[in-house]
Design a protein around this motif. Structure first.
Motif, PDB file in Angstrom:
ATOM      1  N   VAL A  88     -46.801  -3.008   4.698  1.00  0.00           N
ATOM      2  CA  VAL A  88     -46.044  -4.268   4.702  1.00  0.00           C
ATOM      3  C   VAL A  88     -46.644  -5.307   3.745  1.00  0.00           C
ATOM      4  CG1 VAL A  88     -45.231  -6.195   6.115  1.00  0.00           C
ATOM      5  CG2 VAL A  88     -45.141  -3.862   7.017  1.00  0.00           C
ATOM      6  N   PRO A  89     -47.956  -5.584   3.801  1.00  0.00           N
ATOM      7  CA  PRO A  89     -48.523  -6.536   2.832  1.00  0.00           C
ATOM      8  C   PRO A  89     -48.354  -6.070   1.382  1.00  0.00           C
ATOM      9  CG  PRO A  89     -50.032  -6.213   4.663  1.00  0.00           C
ATOM     10  CD  PRO A  89     -48.966  -5.160   4.796  1.00  0.00           C
ATOM     11  N   ALA A  90     -48.491  -4.758   1.148  1.00  0.00           N
ATOM     12  CA  ALA A  90     -48.319  -4.228  -0.207  1.00  0.00           C
ATOM     13  C   ALA A  90     -46.890  -4.451  -0.691  1.00  0.00           C
ATOM     14  CB  ALA A  90     -48.661  -2.744  -0.243  1.00  0.00           C
ATOM     15  N   ALA A  91     -45.933  -4.302   0.220  1.00  0.00           N
ATOM     16  CA  ALA A  91     -44.532  -4.531  -0.125  1.00  0.00           C
ATOM     17  C   ALA A  91     -44.310  -6.000  -0.496  1.00  0.00           C
ATOM     18  CB  ALA A  91     -43.627  -4.140   1.044  1.00  0.00           C
ATOM     19  N   CYS A  92     -44.923  -6.898   0.247  1.00  0.00           N
ATOM     20  CA  CYS A  92     -44.806  -8.336  -0.044  1.00  0.00           C
ATOM     21  C   CYS A  92     -45.417  -8.668  -1.409  1.00  0.00           C
ATOM     22  CB  CYS A  92     -45.482  -9.151   1.047  1.00  0.00           C
ATOM     23  SG  CYS A  92     -44.678  -9.041   2.662  1.00  0.00           S
ATOM     24  N   ASP A  93     -46.574  -8.065  -1.695  1.00  0.00           N
ATOM     25  CA  ASP A  93     -47.216  -8.270  -2.994  1.00  0.00           C
ATOM     26  C   ASP A  93     -46.302  -7.805  -4.123  1.00  0.00           C
ATOM     27  OD1 ASP A  93     -49.447  -9.156  -1.644  1.00  0.00           O
ATOM     28  OD2 ASP A  93     -50.548  -7.267  -1.832  1.00  0.00           O
ATOM     29  N   PHE A  94     -45.662  -6.680  -3.895  1.00  0.00           N
ATOM     30  CA  PHE A  94     -44.821  -6.089  -4.931  1.00  0.00           C
ATOM     31  C   PHE A  94     -43.601  -6.960  -5.232  1.00  0.00           C
ATOM     32  CE2 PHE A  94     -41.956  -2.841  -6.755  1.00  0.00           C
ATOM     33  CZ  PHE A  94     -42.826  -2.305  -7.696  1.00  0.00           C
ATOM     34  N   GLY A 139     -49.762  -0.310  -3.697  1.00  0.00           N
ATOM     35  CA  GLY A 139     -49.002  -1.058  -4.686  1.00  0.00           C
ATOM     36  C   GLY A 139     -48.704  -0.229  -5.928  1.00  0.00           C
ATOM     37  N   PHE A 140     -49.641   0.638  -6.316  1.00  0.00           N
ATOM     38  CA  PHE A 140     -49.423   1.492  -7.477  1.00  0.00           C
ATOM     39  C   PHE A 140     -48.395   2.578  -7.172  1.00  0.00           C
ATOM     40  CE2 PHE A 140     -53.257  -0.563  -8.889  1.00  0.00           C
ATOM     41  CZ  PHE A 140     -53.112  -0.610 -10.260  1.00  0.00           C
ATOM     42  N   ALA A 141     -48.355   3.048  -5.937  1.00  0.00           N
ATOM     43  CA  ALA A 141     -47.323   4.012  -5.545  1.00  0.00           C
ATOM     44  C   ALA A 141     -45.943   3.360  -5.625  1.00  0.00           C
ATOM     45  CB  ALA A 141     -47.589   4.524  -4.131  1.00  0.00           C
ATOM     46  N   LEU A 142     -45.866   2.105  -5.214  1.00  0.00           N
ATOM     47  CA  LEU A 142     -44.611   1.362  -5.308  1.00  0.00           C
ATOM     48  C   LEU A 142     -44.205   1.186  -6.778  1.00  0.00           C
ATOM     49  CD1 LEU A 142     -45.187  -1.436  -2.630  1.00  0.00           C
ATOM     50  CD2 LEU A 142     -43.721   0.572  -2.422  1.00  0.00           C
ATOM     51  N   GLU A 143     -45.182   0.910  -7.618  1.00  0.00           N
ATOM     52  CA  GLU A 143     -44.903   0.747  -9.046  1.00  0.00           C
ATOM     53  C   GLU A 143     -44.356   2.036  -9.653  1.00  0.00           C
ATOM     54  OE1 GLU A 143     -44.265  -1.396 -12.204  1.00  0.00           O
ATOM     55  OE2 GLU A 143     -45.508  -2.332 -10.645  1.00  0.00           O
TER      56      GLU A 143
END
Length: 337
Positions: A20-26, A309-313
């Motif tokens: 969830v925090p990683a999604a918000c950062d993204f 975050g890199f996986a999201l990228e």
């Protein structure tokens, strides 16, 4: 064009405290992204309330009552947990509600459920797992298969090369990536029959086939892509991770050995941090499940907020540049020829 990413918020070793925090950062970095968080709504909302984001309007929560555990057998994940966060997230891609799905969960379960729900592309016999491994050139060498297919025929390896060729063009922006075939030597006469036959087939394609490469070429960056079967690939990956962890631990131990070595560590801090950044596996997090009728990204189970975050990228780049459609088109062209 906006991109919608479906996240298995419950997957991995850490679940919502990372996803969830990683999604918000993204969302802070990408104005054209919408995110669907799949899992327990109460847990997701608790973390969302603690996360600072001004983009809550681009977050959608999709309920899922079950979680695929890291040690769940594939049969349990596929047949019994039909309302798992992993499965519901994958279904978002199948239904066209999301452009890509990202999960840190059980790799075997993710591949099995993805293949069952999304199916494979026409012309692709077997999906493969591909990811980048840091090399000494400062980039990453894309390697596949990393465990999905322990036993492969020559044509399967050729298909892996074709899919990786498109993926590297789309995600890494390399127009004509070079491809190496992992072998016990560079010479054409070396290797088992599968590797020899694969080499002959690859030379007949329009791919930028370099030839045979050895294990050390992965880290030299000799080629942009290295192809092998899933048994060998998984062994290489796990051995590489183990070696990196061991070397990091040994260096840390030596610098802590005495007051003098601690002072030396302070003097060497800047170059050590630079090396650490260059080989940081978190920056290469996000393996792609190639060959499916949908974009599926596998994050490492122990990924932290930074790594996820890199996986999201990776998912974002693949979806934005229509990786799946381009792989499908490449196979159509190959079949016609």
């Amino acid at each position: 064009m906006s991109v919608t990413l479906a996240i298995d918020a419950m997957g991995g070793d850490h679940g919502v405290v990372v996803t969830v925090p990683a999604a918000c950062d993204f969302l802070e970095k990408h104005a054209d992204v919408k995110i669907a968080l799949v899992g327990d709504p109460d847990l997701i909302k608790q973390v969302l309330d603690k996360s600072s984001t001004a983009h809550a309007d681009r977050i959608h929560i999709i309920p899922a009552s079950e979680v695929v555990l890291m040690d769940d057998p594939i049969e349990v994940a596929l047949r019994r947990k039909k309302d798992s966060s992993m499965r519901v997230a994958i279904e978002q891609v199948k239904e066209g509600a999301a452009d890509a799905v990202i999960s840190s969960g059980n790799t075997g379960a993710l591949m099995a459920i993805s293949r069952y729900i999304l199916k494979t592309l026409e012309g692709v016999d077997r999906p493969a797992i591909a990811t980048a491994i840091p090399n000494e050139l400062g980039g990453g060498t894309t390697m596949l298969d990393l465990g999905a297919n322990a036993d492969c025929e020559p044509m399967h390896l050729v298909q892996f090369a074709q899919m990786a060729n498109v993926m590297v063009q789309v995600v890494d922006g390399k127009k004509n990536p070079s491809i190496g075939l992992l072998n016990i030597g560079e010479e054409v006469i070396k290797g088992n029959e599968v590797v020899k036959q694969t080499s002959e087939l690859l030379r007949q394609t329009h791919l930028n086939f370099y030839g045979n490469v050895e294990g050390n070429d992965i880290f030299k960056g000799t080629t942009d892509i290295v192809v092998c079967d899933g048994f060998v690939g998984n062994v290489v990956l796990k051995a590489s991770e183990g070696l990196a962890k061991m070397m990091s631990g040994m260096i840390r131990e030596e610098f802590k050995r005495s007051l003098m070595t601690r002072l030396m560590a302070i003097c060497a801090m800047v170059p050590l941090l630079r090396v650490r950044k260059r080989v940081d596996h978190r920056r290469y997090n996000g393996a792609v499940l190639l060959g499916l009728r949908g974009c599926v990204i596998k994050s490492h189970g122990s990924a932290d907020r930074f790594a996820f975050g890199f996986a999201l990228e990776r998912a974002y780049e693949a979806a934005k540049n229509r990786m799946v459609e381009r792989i499908a088109a490449a196979f159509v062209v190959e079949t016609k020829e």
